[in-house]
Motif scaffolding. Structure first.
Motif, PDB file in Angstrom:
ATOM      1  N   ARG A 189       0.823  -1.211   0.000  1.00  0.00           N
ATOM      2  CA  ARG A 189       0.000   0.000   0.000  1.00  0.00           C
ATOM      3  C   ARG A 189       0.857   1.262   0.000  1.00  0.00           C
ATOM      4  NH1 ARG A 189      -3.277   1.811   5.155  1.00  0.00           N
ATOM      5  NH2 ARG A 189      -1.849   0.242   5.959  1.00  0.00           N
ATOM      6  N   TYR A 190       1.885   1.275   0.821  1.00  0.00           N
ATOM      7  CA  TYR A 190       2.775   2.428   0.890  1.00  0.00           C
ATOM      8  C   TYR A 190       4.191   2.070   0.447  1.00  0.00           C
ATOM      9  CZ  TYR A 190      -0.895   4.782   3.546  1.00  0.00           C
ATOM     10  OH  TYR A 190      -2.081   5.357   3.932  1.00  0.00           O
ATOM     11  N   ALA A 191       4.304   1.096  -0.439  1.00  0.00           N
ATOM     12  CA  ALA A 191       5.624   0.591  -0.826  1.00  0.00           C
ATOM     13  C   ALA A 191       6.474   1.645  -1.530  1.00  0.00           C
ATOM     14  CB  ALA A 191       5.471  -0.624  -1.732  1.00  0.00           C
ATOM     15  N   ASN A 192       5.844   2.591  -2.208  1.00  0.00           N
ATOM     16  CA  ASN A 192       6.608   3.606  -2.917  1.00  0.00           C
ATOM     17  C   ASN A 192       7.385   4.522  -1.972  1.00  0.00           C
ATOM     18  OD1 ASN A 192       6.060   3.072  -5.718  1.00  0.00           O
ATOM     19  ND2 ASN A 192       3.970   3.742  -5.343  1.00  0.00           N
ATOM     20  N   TYR A 193       7.043   4.502  -0.692  1.00  0.00           N
ATOM     21  CA  TYR A 193       7.782   5.299   0.281  1.00  0.00           C
ATOM     22  C   TYR A 193       9.035   4.585   0.770  1.00  0.00           C
ATOM     23  CZ  TYR A 193       3.680   8.321   0.461  1.00  0.00           C
ATOM     24  OH  TYR A 193       2.652   9.177   0.127  1.00  0.00           O
ATOM     25  N   VAL A 194       9.226   3.356   0.318  1.00  0.00           N
ATOM     26  CA  VAL A 194      10.395   2.575   0.715  1.00  0.00           C
ATOM     27  C   VAL A 194      11.466   2.694  -0.367  1.00  0.00           C
ATOM     28  CG1 VAL A 194      11.254   0.286   1.301  1.00  0.00           C
ATOM     29  CG2 VAL A 194       8.924   0.953   1.963  1.00  0.00           C
ATOM     30  N   PRO A 195      12.654   3.215  -0.036  1.00  0.00           N
ATOM     31  CA  PRO A 195      13.725   3.340  -1.038  1.00  0.00           C
ATOM     32  C   PRO A 195      14.068   1.985  -1.653  1.00  0.00           C
ATOM     33  CG  PRO A 195      14.274   4.578   0.940  1.00  0.00           C
ATOM     34  CD  PRO A 195      13.058   3.768   1.277  1.00  0.00           C
ATOM     35  N   GLY A 196      14.244   1.980  -2.967  1.00  0.00           N
ATOM     36  CA  GLY A 196      14.611   0.751  -3.646  1.00  0.00           C
ATOM     37  C   GLY A 196      13.448  -0.125  -4.045  1.00  0.00           C
ATOM     38  N   TYR A 197      12.224   0.317  -3.747  1.00  0.00           N
ATOM     39  CA  TYR A 197      11.052  -0.493  -4.102  1.00  0.00           C
ATOM     40  C   TYR A 197      10.879  -0.534  -5.621  1.00  0.00           C
ATOM     41  CZ  TYR A 197       6.126  -1.526  -5.043  1.00  0.00           C
ATOM     42  OH  TYR A 197       4.958  -2.040  -5.549  1.00  0.00           O
ATOM     43  N   ASN A 198      10.600  -1.720  -6.143  1.00  0.00           N
ATOM     44  CA  ASN A 198      10.367  -1.915  -7.570  1.00  0.00           C
ATOM     45  C   ASN A 198       8.888  -2.186  -7.783  1.00  0.00           C
ATOM     46  OD1 ASN A 198      10.219  -2.748 -10.223  1.00  0.00           O
ATOM     47  ND2 ASN A 198      12.106  -3.960 -10.147  1.00  0.00           N
ATOM     48  N   SER A 199       8.234  -1.309  -8.543  1.00  0.00           N
ATOM     49  CA  SER A 199       6.787  -1.442  -8.731  1.00  0.00           C
ATOM     50  C   SER A 199       6.400  -2.723  -9.462  1.00  0.00           C
ATOM     51  CB  SER A 199       6.245  -0.230  -9.503  1.00  0.00           C
ATOM     52  OG  SER A 199       6.821  -0.152 -10.785  1.00  0.00           O
ATOM     53  N   LYS A 200       7.379  -3.391 -10.105  1.00  0.00           N
ATOM     54  CA  LYS A 200       7.078  -4.653 -10.783  1.00  0.00           C
ATOM     55  C   LYS A 200       6.621  -5.716  -9.794  1.00  0.00           C
ATOM     56  CE  LYS A 200      10.091  -4.076 -14.819  1.00  0.00           C
ATOM     57  NZ  LYS A 200      11.247  -4.634 -15.571  1.00  0.00           N
ATOM     58  N   LYS A 201       6.982  -5.544  -8.527  1.00  0.00           N
ATOM     59  CA  LYS A 201       6.567  -6.511  -7.508  1.00  0.00           C
ATOM     60  C   LYS A 201       5.048  -6.505  -7.338  1.00  0.00           C
ATOM     61  CE  LYS A 201      10.875  -6.230  -4.813  1.00  0.00           C
ATOM     62  NZ  LYS A 201      11.463  -5.878  -3.492  1.00  0.00           N
ATOM     63  N   LEU A 202       4.453  -5.325  -7.450  1.00  0.00           N
ATOM     64  CA  LEU A 202       3.001  -5.232  -7.337  1.00  0.00           C
ATOM     65  C   LEU A 202       2.337  -5.934  -8.509  1.00  0.00           C
ATOM     66  CD1 LEU A 202       0.448  -4.157  -5.983  1.00  0.00           C
ATOM     67  CD2 LEU A 202       0.765  -2.010  -7.239  1.00  0.00           C
ATOM     68  N   LYS A 203       2.880  -5.725  -9.696  1.00  0.00           N
ATOM     69  CA  LYS A 203       2.365  -6.396 -10.880  1.00  0.00           C
ATOM     70  C   LYS A 203       2.457  -7.909 -10.713  1.00  0.00           C
ATOM     71  CE  LYS A 203       3.308  -6.875 -15.841  1.00  0.00           C
ATOM     72  NZ  LYS A 203       4.181  -6.458 -16.967  1.00  0.00           N
ATOM     73  N   SER A 204       3.584  -8.389 -10.173  1.00  0.00           N
ATOM     74  CA  SER A 204       3.769  -9.825  -9.957  1.00  0.00           C
ATOM     75  C   SER A 204       2.764 -10.365  -8.949  1.00  0.00           C
ATOM     76  CB  SER A 204       5.196 -10.102  -9.470  1.00  0.00           C
ATOM     77  OG  SER A 204       6.137  -9.727 -10.449  1.00  0.00           O
TER      78      SER A 204
END
Length: 314
Positions: free
Chosen positions: A119-134
């Motif tokens: 939900r708030y993963a974009n606030y975590v440095p190094g987060y890759n949005s592809k993980k949400l797609k997966s």
């Protein structure tokens, strides 16, 4: 808390919550219906956030109805204060004695994982949005693991996966609504009541006759039938007379179906907005531009009685 206060809480407050939950679930389904691919992180977040919040609210409504005194902290499960769909389901099962379907459990797992880790993963440095797609693909592949989500696909190919998510969301929503309805009647509250014109009623009531996906298809068909009527009918009603009297702006015919696709999905195409904005700016006569805006404001304005204007000269 007095007995009548408990009744008010369970009957009135929770009925309001039911309407709110239905709106979230409907928004999730509508967003999924408009999907053309899985490339946009913001679209996936909107779908999963609204779905997760809506289903969680239903779970908590049922538990609030089942607990004798929701204000007695000693009887309130800890899960009511947190966001864990799987944990909430365990308590729902204890009170109801019923089990959700296997697909329903998978959907709860998807929502719980999303809400607590993405939900708030974009606030975590190094987060890759592809993980949400997966994460989302992992759920969709239960329907057809052979589909290659990495390849560009036509909208018609993607439709079965949208249908799968929307229908599982609708089934899960109706599972919890049926529990709420049963418990409310058992304890003599009106928690099951809904505004018949709300989106929540489409989620919980209309889908007792058809799937949530078919409900959304019907809504699109209703828009299309209205457009056909407006195009084909040359009757004398006030609104059609206004349509006939106003001159049409120039459009690129090759893009019409794209515009209609978005319109039927509850959206307005961005390029259409920009095009109309430019065309309006090109009307050099300020009075004519103002008049057009005024006439356009009449269309779809429910306070305007066009039938009284049948003989009007536009």
């Amino acid at each position: 808390m007095f007995i009548d206060e408990i009744w008010d809480f369970k009957s009135i407050n929770m009925a309001h919550e039911l309407g709110i939950a239905g709106e979230f679930i409907y928004d999730s389904a509508r967003k999924a219906m408009a999907l053309r691919n899985l490339y946009n992180d913001y679209e996936l977040n909107s779908i999963l956030y609204n779905g997760a919040v809506g289903i969680e609210r239903l779970q908590k409504i049922y538990l609030c109805l089942s607990i004798p005194n929701p204000m007695d902290k000693s009887t309130v499960p800890e899960c009511l204060k947190k966001h864990n769909h799987n944990e909430l389901e365990k308590h729902v099962k204890e009170y109801s004695g019923k089990c959700i379907s296997a697909n329903g459990r998978r959907l709860l797992g998807l929502f719980s994982e999303y809400y607590n880790h993405y939900r708030y993963a974009n606030y975590v440095p190094g987060y890759n949005s592809k993980k949400l797609k997966s994460l989302f693909i992992g759920f969709l592949k239960k329907q057809n693991g052979k589909f290659d989500f990495e390849e560009p696909c036509a909208a018609v190919q993607f439709e079965p996966f949208k249908r799968y998510y929307i229908n599982e969301l609708g089934k899960t929503a109706n599972y919890y609504y049926s529990l709420i309805d049963e418990k409310a009647r058992e304890i003599g509250t009106y928690t099951y009541e809904l505004d018949s014109y709300s989106n929540a009623s489409r989620v919980f009531w209309s889908t007792q006759r058809r799937s949530l996906y078919k409900q959304l298809i019907l809504e699109q068909e209703a828009v299309k039938e209205l457009l056909i009527h407006l195009y084909k009918d040359h009757g004398d009603s006030g609104v059609l007379k206004l349509f006939n009297e106003m001159h049409s702006l120039e459009f690129d015919d090759a893009l019409i179906n794209d515009y209609l696709a978005d319109l039927c999905g509850g959206n307005v195409n961005d390029s259409l907005i920009d095009w109309i904005d430019d065309l309006h700016e090109e009307i050099e006569d300020n009075d004519k531009r103002k008049e057009r805006h005024e006439l356009l404001s009449l269309i779809g304005n429910v306070s305007v009685l066009f039938d009284d204007w049948d003989d009007a000269d536009f």
